[in-house]
Motif scaffolding. Structure first.
Motif, PDB file in Angstrom:
ATOM      1  N   ASN A  35     -64.267 -86.066 -67.570  1.00 29.03           N
ATOM      2  CA  ASN A  35     -63.564 -85.785 -66.306  1.00 29.03           C
ATOM      3  C   ASN A  35     -63.752 -86.977 -65.369  1.00 29.03           C
ATOM      4  OD1 ASN A  35     -62.056 -84.358 -64.420  1.00 29.03           O
ATOM      5  ND2 ASN A  35     -63.853 -83.284 -63.607  1.00 29.03           N
ATOM      6  N   TYR A  36     -63.246 -88.132 -65.792  1.00 28.70           N
ATOM      7  CA  TYR A  36     -63.508 -89.399 -65.098  1.00 28.70           C
ATOM      8  C   TYR A  36     -62.900 -89.436 -63.703  1.00 28.70           C
ATOM      9  CZ  TYR A  36     -63.277 -94.410 -64.088  1.00 28.70           C
ATOM     10  OH  TYR A  36     -63.369 -95.644 -63.492  1.00 28.70           O
ATOM     11  N   ASN A  37     -63.741 -89.850 -62.728  1.00 28.22           N
ATOM     12  CA  ASN A  37     -63.299 -90.024 -61.345  1.00 28.22           C
ATOM     13  C   ASN A  37     -63.591 -91.472 -60.949  1.00 28.22           C
ATOM     14  OD1 ASN A  37     -62.863 -90.068 -58.592  1.00 28.22           O
ATOM     15  ND2 ASN A  37     -63.865 -88.099 -58.201  1.00 28.22           N
ATOM     16  N   GLU A  38     -62.555 -92.275 -60.817  1.00 29.50           N
ATOM     17  CA  GLU A  38     -62.722 -93.707 -60.562  1.00 29.50           C
ATOM     18  C   GLU A  38     -63.347 -94.014 -59.204  1.00 29.50           C
ATOM     19  OE1 GLU A  38     -58.147 -94.467 -58.922  1.00 29.50           O
ATOM     20  OE2 GLU A  38     -58.840 -95.411 -60.778  1.00 29.50           O
ATOM     21  N   HIS A  39     -63.436 -93.033 -58.328  1.00 30.73           N
ATOM     22  CA  HIS A  39     -63.997 -93.249 -56.998  1.00 30.73           C
ATOM     23  C   HIS A  39     -65.517 -93.069 -56.961  1.00 30.73           C
ATOM     24  CE1 HIS A  39     -59.961 -93.524 -55.410  1.00 30.73           C
ATOM     25  NE2 HIS A  39     -59.660 -92.326 -55.895  1.00 30.73           N
ATOM     26  N   LEU A  40     -66.091 -92.534 -58.043  1.00 27.19           N
ATOM     27  CA  LEU A  40     -67.535 -92.330 -58.105  1.00 27.19           C
ATOM     28  C   LEU A  40     -68.200 -93.511 -58.813  1.00 27.19           C
ATOM     29  CD1 LEU A  40     -67.731 -88.539 -59.061  1.00 27.19           C
ATOM     30  CD2 LEU A  40     -68.052 -89.575 -56.799  1.00 27.19           C
ATOM     31  N   THR A  41     -69.229 -94.086 -58.180  1.00 29.66           N
ATOM     32  CA  THR A  41     -69.910 -95.257 -58.747  1.00 29.66           C
ATOM     33  C   THR A  41     -70.546 -94.949 -60.095  1.00 29.66           C
ATOM     34  OG1 THR A  41     -70.400 -96.056 -56.513  1.00 29.66           O
ATOM     35  CG2 THR A  41     -71.664 -97.020 -58.310  1.00 29.66           C
ATOM     36  N   THR A  42     -71.185 -93.792 -60.199  1.00 26.77           N
ATOM     37  CA  THR A  42     -71.835 -93.418 -61.461  1.00 26.77           C
ATOM     38  C   THR A  42     -70.819 -93.279 -62.589  1.00 26.77           C
ATOM     39  OG1 THR A  42     -71.727 -91.093 -60.749  1.00 26.77           O
ATOM     40  CG2 THR A  42     -73.813 -92.273 -60.414  1.00 26.77           C
ATOM     41  N   HIS A  43     -69.641 -92.780 -62.277  1.00 23.12           N
ATOM     42  CA  HIS A  43     -68.585 -92.660 -63.286  1.00 23.12           C
ATOM     43  C   HIS A  43     -68.085 -94.042 -63.707  1.00 23.12           C
ATOM     44  CE1 HIS A  43     -67.234 -88.203 -62.856  1.00 23.12           C
ATOM     45  NE2 HIS A  43     -68.538 -88.334 -62.706  1.00 23.12           N
ATOM     46  N   GLN A  44     -68.011 -94.973 -62.756  1.00 22.75           N
ATOM     47  CA  GLN A  44     -67.596 -96.342 -63.066  1.00 22.75           C
ATOM     48  C   GLN A  44     -68.602 -97.019 -63.991  1.00 22.75           C
ATOM     49  OE1 GLN A  44     -66.996 -98.376 -59.359  1.00 22.75           O
ATOM     50  NE2 GLN A  44     -65.269 -97.099 -58.739  1.00 22.75           N
ATOM     51  N   ILE A  45     -69.900 -96.781 -63.732  1.00 28.75           N
ATOM     52  CA  ILE A  45     -70.949 -97.361 -64.584  1.00 28.75           C
ATOM     53  C   ILE A  45     -70.792 -96.879 -66.024  1.00 28.75           C
ATOM     54  CG2 ILE A  45     -73.433 -97.353 -65.052  1.00 28.75           C
ATOM     55  CD1 ILE A  45     -73.868 -97.248 -62.007  1.00 28.75           C
ATOM     56  N   VAL A  46     -70.580 -95.568 -66.166  1.00 27.75           N
ATOM     57  CA  VAL A  46     -70.439 -94.990 -67.511  1.00 27.75           C
ATOM     58  C   VAL A  46     -69.166 -95.473 -68.185  1.00 27.75           C
ATOM     59  CG1 VAL A  46     -70.102 -92.853 -68.817  1.00 27.75           C
ATOM     60  CG2 VAL A  46     -71.795 -92.941 -66.976  1.00 27.75           C
ATOM     61  N   HIS A  47     -68.040 -95.373 -67.478  1.00 27.46           N
ATOM     62  CA  HIS A  47     -66.740 -95.628 -68.081  1.00 27.46           C
ATOM     63  C   HIS A  47     -66.474 -97.114 -68.328  1.00 27.46           C
ATOM     64  CE1 HIS A  47     -62.299 -95.800 -68.374  1.00 27.46           C
ATOM     65  NE2 HIS A  47     -62.437 -94.606 -68.937  1.00 27.46           N
ATOM     66  N   ASN A  48     -66.893 -97.984 -67.406  1.00 25.21           N
ATOM     67  CA  ASN A  48     -66.537 -99.405 -67.491  1.00 25.21           C
ATOM     68  C   ASN A  48     -67.615-100.279 -68.116  1.00 25.21           C
ATOM     69  OD1 ASN A  48     -64.105 -98.823 -66.161  1.00 25.21           O
ATOM     70  ND2 ASN A  48     -65.047 -99.092 -64.150  1.00 25.21           N
ATOM     71  N   ILE A  49     -68.854 -99.799 -68.129  1.00 27.17           N
ATOM     72  CA  ILE A  49     -69.934-100.640 -68.640  1.00 27.17           C
ATOM     73  C   ILE A  49     -70.604-100.029 -69.869  1.00 27.17           C
ATOM     74  CG2 ILE A  49     -72.154-101.721 -68.089  1.00 27.17           C
ATOM     75  CD1 ILE A  49     -71.266-101.800 -65.154  1.00 27.17           C
ATOM     76  N   ARG A  50     -71.175 -98.840 -69.695  1.00 23.94           N
ATOM     77  CA  ARG A  50     -72.004 -98.294 -70.777  1.00 23.94           C
ATOM     78  C   ARG A  50     -71.199 -97.746 -71.948  1.00 23.94           C
ATOM     79  NH1 ARG A  50     -77.180 -95.350 -67.843  1.00 23.94           N
ATOM     80  NH2 ARG A  50     -77.759 -97.158 -66.548  1.00 23.94           N
ATOM     81  N   LEU A  51     -70.121 -97.045 -71.661  1.00 21.97           N
ATOM     82  CA  LEU A  51     -69.352 -96.437 -72.754  1.00 21.97           C
ATOM     83  C   LEU A  51     -68.741 -97.479 -73.689  1.00 21.97           C
ATOM     84  CD1 LEU A  51     -68.776 -93.616 -73.736  1.00 21.97           C
ATOM     85  CD2 LEU A  51     -66.694 -93.576 -72.359  1.00 21.97           C
ATOM     86  N   PRO A  52     -68.056 -98.518 -73.178  1.00 30.71           N
ATOM     87  CA  PRO A  52     -67.538 -99.543 -74.092  1.00 30.71           C
ATOM     88  C   PRO A  52     -68.652-100.227 -74.876  1.00 30.71           C
ATOM     89  CG  PRO A  52     -66.661 -99.873 -71.875  1.00 30.71           C
ATOM     90  CD  PRO A  52     -67.685 -98.795 -71.792  1.00 30.71           C
TER      91      PRO A  52
ATOM     92  N   GLY B 189     -73.034-106.561 -74.955  1.00 31.20           N
ATOM     93  CA  GLY B 189     -72.842-106.473 -73.515  1.00 31.20           C
ATOM     94  C   GLY B 189     -71.445-106.859 -73.055  1.00 31.20           C
ATOM     95  N   GLY B 190     -70.769-107.711 -73.835  1.00 31.07           N
ATOM     96  CA  GLY B 190     -69.437-108.163 -73.432  1.00 31.07           C
ATOM     97  C   GLY B 190     -68.293-107.357 -74.027  1.00 31.07           C
ATOM     98  N   VAL B 191     -68.600-106.287 -74.736  1.00 33.66           N
ATOM     99  CA  VAL B 191     -67.541-105.481 -75.363  1.00 33.66           C
ATOM    100  C   VAL B 191     -66.743-104.752 -74.283  1.00 33.66           C
ATOM    101  CG1 VAL B 191     -67.032-103.576 -76.930  1.00 33.66           C
ATOM    102  CG2 VAL B 191     -68.875-105.166 -77.472  1.00 33.66           C
ATOM    103  N   SER B 192     -65.430-104.835 -74.388  1.00 28.82           N
ATOM    104  CA  SER B 192     -64.545-104.175 -73.422  1.00 28.82           C
ATOM    105  C   SER B 192     -63.645-103.176 -74.144  1.00 28.82           C
ATOM    106  CB  SER B 192     -63.687-105.223 -72.700  1.00 28.82           C
ATOM    107  OG  SER B 192     -62.794-105.845 -73.619  1.00 28.82           O
ATOM    108  N   TRP B 193     -62.904-102.399 -73.350  1.00 25.58           N
ATOM    109  CA  TRP B 193     -61.970-101.439 -73.946  1.00 25.58           C
ATOM    110  C   TRP B 193     -60.881-102.164 -74.738  1.00 25.58           C
ATOM    111  CZ3 TRP B 193     -63.367 -96.725 -74.541  1.00 25.58           C
ATOM    112  CH2 TRP B 193     -64.187 -96.097 -73.605  1.00 25.58           C
ATOM    113  N   GLU B 194     -60.502-103.386 -74.295  1.00 26.43           N
ATOM    114  CA  GLU B 194     -59.486-104.164 -75.012  1.00 26.43           C
ATOM    115  C   GLU B 194     -59.982-104.524 -76.413  1.00 26.43           C
ATOM    116  OE1 GLU B 194     -60.304-104.648 -71.821  1.00 26.43           O
ATOM    117  OE2 GLU B 194     -58.402-103.831 -71.064  1.00 26.43           O
TER     118      GLU B 194
END
Length: 334
Positions: A46-63, A189-194
Motif C-alpha cells: 500500500n505504497y504512499n509516496e508522501h511517507l519517508t519510510t515508504h520511500q526508503i522501502v520502495h526506492n532503496i531497500r526493495l530494489p 546497492g546500485g540496483v534500480s527498478w530499471e
C-alpha cells in the motif's frame, strides 16, 4: 522408502521457501534505519509516496533486496548447470572465469562507452563471457584425453586471473579505479527498478528453460555413455546448458559485479537436500542462492553501518573454505 524421500523433499522445499520469505522481510526491515514489519508490509502493498519510510522501502531497500534475490538465483542456477554439463563438482561461473570475461567486457564498456544503457551492457558482458568460456573450454581440452575436471578448473582460474589483471589495468589507465573497485568486489546497492525490469525476465526465462532441461542434464551428469544410451544429444545439451549459464552469469555480473562461489555452494547444498535430479536441484539451488546472497548483502550492511562491506567478500568467507573442502574431497576420490 521412495515415499519418504518425496515427503522429505517437499519439506525441504517448503522450508527453503519460508526461509527466503523471512530473509527478505528481515533484510528490508533492518538497516541504517530500522523499520517495523507493519511499515514494511504497508510500503510494499500500500505504497504512499508522501511517507519517508515508504520511500526508503520502495526506492532503496526493495530494489536492493530483490536485486540480491534475482542475482543470487542467476549465479546459483548457472553454477548448477555448469556442474552438470561439465561433470565438475568445483564448477562455478566465478571460479571457471566466466564472470571475469563478463567483467572485463564491462570494464571496457565503462572506459570507451561510459553512458551505455544496461540493456547494451548485458550484450557486451555476454560477448566477454562467451569468449572467455570458449577459450577456457579449449584450454581444458588440449590434452588427448579430452576435457578434464582439474585442467578445466586450473584453466578457469588462470584465465580469470589474467582478465582481472587486464580489467585493473584498464581501470587505472582510464581513471576508473574508484568507479570499478566496489563493483568488482560485488554490491547490490546500485540496483534500480530499471535493472530489475530487464534482469528478472531474463533470469526467470532461463530458469524455466533449465528446469525443462533438468532431466537431460541429470543423465549427462551421470556420464556420456549413460546419456547416449538414453537417447540424449550430448553436444546439444552441453551447448544449451553452457549458453544458459553464460546468459545468467553475464546478466548478473552486469548489475552487481563479479561475485564468485554462490554457484559453487548453493548447488552442493541443494544436492545434499534433494538429490541428483537436476529438475529438483536447479529449483533448490535457486532458492538457496537467493537466500545466500540476500543474507550476504544484509551482513555487508550491518557489519559497520552506515558503511558497507563488499558483498563478494562476505560470500567468499563461506565460499573459499567450501571450495577447499570440495577440492580435497575430489582429490581423495581421484
Amino acid at each position: 522408502m521412495t515415499a519418504y524421500k518425496h515427503i522429505f523433499t517437499i519439506i525441504w522445499f517448503v522450508l527453503a521457501f519460508v526461509g527466503l520469505v523471512l530473509t527478505l522481510f528481515v533484510s528490508i526491515t533492518f538497516g541504517a534505519k530500522d523499520l517495523t514489519l507493519e511499515t514494511v508490509w504497508s510500503a510494499v502493498f500500500n505504497y504512499n509516496e508522501h511517507l519517508t519510510t515508504h520511500q526508503i522501502v520502495h526506492n532503496i531497500r526493495l530494489p536492493r533486496v530483490l536485486g540480491a534475490l534475482v542475482t543470487g538465483v542467476a549465479f546459483a542456477v548457472a553454477g548448477a548447470i555448469m556442474q552438470g554439463v561439465t561433470r565438475n563438482p568445483m564448477a562455478d561461473t566465478g571460479i571457471l572465469g566466466v564472470n571475469a570475461g563478463a567483467a572485463f567486457a564491462v570494464a571496457l564498456s565503462f572506459a570507451f562507452l561510459p553512458y551505455l544503457p544496461y540493456s547494451s551492457l548485458i550484450v557486451f558482458a555476454f560477448i566477454g563471457a562467451t569468449l572467455s568460456t570458449i577459450f577456457i573450454m579449449l584450454l581444458g581440452s588440449v590434452h588427448s584425453s579430452g576435457l578434464n575436471i582439474m585442467r578445466l578448473t586450473i584453466a578457469g582460474a588462470v584465465v580469470a586471473a589474467i582478465l582481472q589483471s587486464l580489467s585493473t589495468g584498464v581501470a587505472i589507465y582510464f581513471n576508473l579505479s574508484q568507479d570499478l573497485a566496489f563493483w568488482y568486489a560485488g554490491g547490490v546497492g546500485g540496483v534500480s527498478w530499471e535493472h530489475l525490469k530487464l534482469l528478472a525476465p531474463i533470469v526467470v526465462t532461463v530458469l524455466i528453460g533449465a528446469i525443462l532441461m533438468g532431466r537431460s542434464i541429470t543423465f549427462l551428469s551421470l556420464g556420456d555413455e549413460s546419456a547416449i544410451n538414453l537417447g540424449i544429444s550430448i553436444k546439444r545439451v552441453k551447448l544449451f546448458g553452457i549458453a544458459m549459464a553464460v546468459i545468467l552469469a553475464c546478466s548478473a555480473v552486469a548489475v552487481v559485479g563479479s561475485i564468485s562461489f554462490v554457484g559453487l555452494v548453493a548447488p552442493h547444498i541443494a544436492r545434499w537436500l534433494v538429490g541428483i535430479d537436476y529438475r529438483k536441484r536447479i529449483i533448490m539451488s535457486a532458492l538457496i542462492g537467493a537466500i545466500l546472497l540476500v543474507w550476504a548483502d544484509f551482513a555487508s550492511r550491518m557489519v559497520n553501518p552506515p558503511r558497507e562491506f563488499a558483498i563478494g567478500a562476505m560470500v567468499a568467507l563461506i565460499g573459499v573454505p567450501f571450495f577447499l573442502y570440495i577440492a580435497r574431497k575430489e582429490r581423495r576420490e581421484m
